[in-house]
Design an enzyme around this catalytic site. Structure first.
Site, PDB file in Angstrom:
ATOM      1  N   GLY A  63      31.879  53.369  51.903  1.00  0.00           N
ATOM      2  CA  GLY A  63      30.832  54.501  53.228  1.00  0.00           C
ATOM      3  C   GLY A  63      30.084  53.168  54.059  1.00  0.00           C
ATOM      4  N   HIS A  64      31.229  51.802  54.555  1.00  0.00           N
ATOM      5  CA  HIS A  64      31.028  50.750  55.318  1.00  0.00           C
ATOM      6  C   HIS A  64      31.397  50.500  55.509  1.00  0.00           C
ATOM      7  CE1 HIS A  64      31.125  49.103  51.138  1.00  0.00           C
ATOM      8  NE2 HIS A  64      32.223  48.220  52.027  1.00  0.00           N
ATOM      9  N   ALA A  65      31.539  49.574  56.672  1.00  0.00           N
ATOM     10  CA  ALA A  65      32.279  48.727  57.446  1.00  0.00           C
ATOM     11  C   ALA A  65      32.036  47.294  57.240  1.00  0.00           C
ATOM     12  CB  ALA A  65      32.979  48.741  59.240  1.00  0.00           C
TER      13      ALA A  65
ATOM     14  N   ARG B  80      34.775  52.564  55.857  1.00  0.00           N
ATOM     15  CA  ARG B  80      36.415  52.556  54.235  1.00  0.00           C
ATOM     16  C   ARG B  80      35.811  53.694  53.573  1.00  0.00           C
ATOM     17  NH1 ARG B  80      36.258  47.485  53.488  1.00  0.00           N
ATOM     18  NH2 ARG B  80      36.312  47.198  55.615  1.00  0.00           N
TER      19      ARG B  80
ATOM     20  N   ILE C 158      28.754  46.844  57.998  1.00  0.00           N
ATOM     21  CA  ILE C 158      27.435  47.718  58.702  1.00  0.00           C
ATOM     22  C   ILE C 158      27.373  48.808  57.711  1.00  0.00           C
ATOM     23  CG2 ILE C 158      27.444  49.064  60.700  1.00  0.00           C
ATOM     24  CD1 ILE C 158      29.213  46.770  62.298  1.00  0.00           C
TER      25      ILE C 158
END
Ligand code: TYD
Length: 133
Positions: A47-49, A95, A119
């Site tokens: 749940g982030h990049a 992802r 992020i």
């Protein structure tokens, strides 16, 4: 920007079992950190990049399903069910991953941990991607 891809882990099998090897240049970056996630059945992780960091993601045990997207409508789906496969996730991709009950998710990372590289807000991610183009 390169896209995420599935790669085969070179594996040596004999009567004693199997041995998988990850080294340069199959791993397309220098590994600065390794971490692993487990006891995460039915949870959504990720749940982030990442702005700069690249990763190689494996399921040495159990199954890991990966959903990756570029923030511009392009999606990638991978099902890792064997230690003989890994997914390279370049910088700049969102992802999410789900794991089976018995799964261990192993992550090789190109950078040490830095919260500033994350992020974690999807709208912020899309804005950041747009600003790069
Ligand atoms: P988090 O990024 O939320 O995990 P996920 O990849 O599933 O999104 O990380 C969980 C916690 O662990 C968070 O407090 C940050 C910390 N952490 C570290 O301190 N070092 C690390 O190398 C990683 C990956 C996480």
């Amino acid at each position: 920007m390169t896209a995420p891809y599935l790669l085969s882990v070179p594996t040596f099998r004999d009567t004693r079992g199997a041995l998988g090897v990850l080294e340069t240049p199959i791993v397309p970056f220098l590994v600065k950190r390794v971490y692993f996630i487990y006891e995460a059945a039915e949870q959504t992780r990720g749940g982030h990049a990442h702005r700069e960091l690249q990763q190689l993601i494996l399921a040495p045990a159990g199954a890991v399903s990966l959903r990756i997207d570029d923030g511009g409508g392009r999606e990638f789906h991978f099902q890792l069910r064997t230690p003989t496969e890994a997914v390279h996730v370049p910088a700049g991709y969102w992802r999410e991953l789900k794991m089976s009950q018995d799964a261990v998710c192993l992550v090789l990372a190109s950078e040490v941990f830095a919260e500033t590289d994350y992020i974690r807000d999807y709208e912020e991610f899309k804005t950041w991607k747009l600003s790069l183009s």
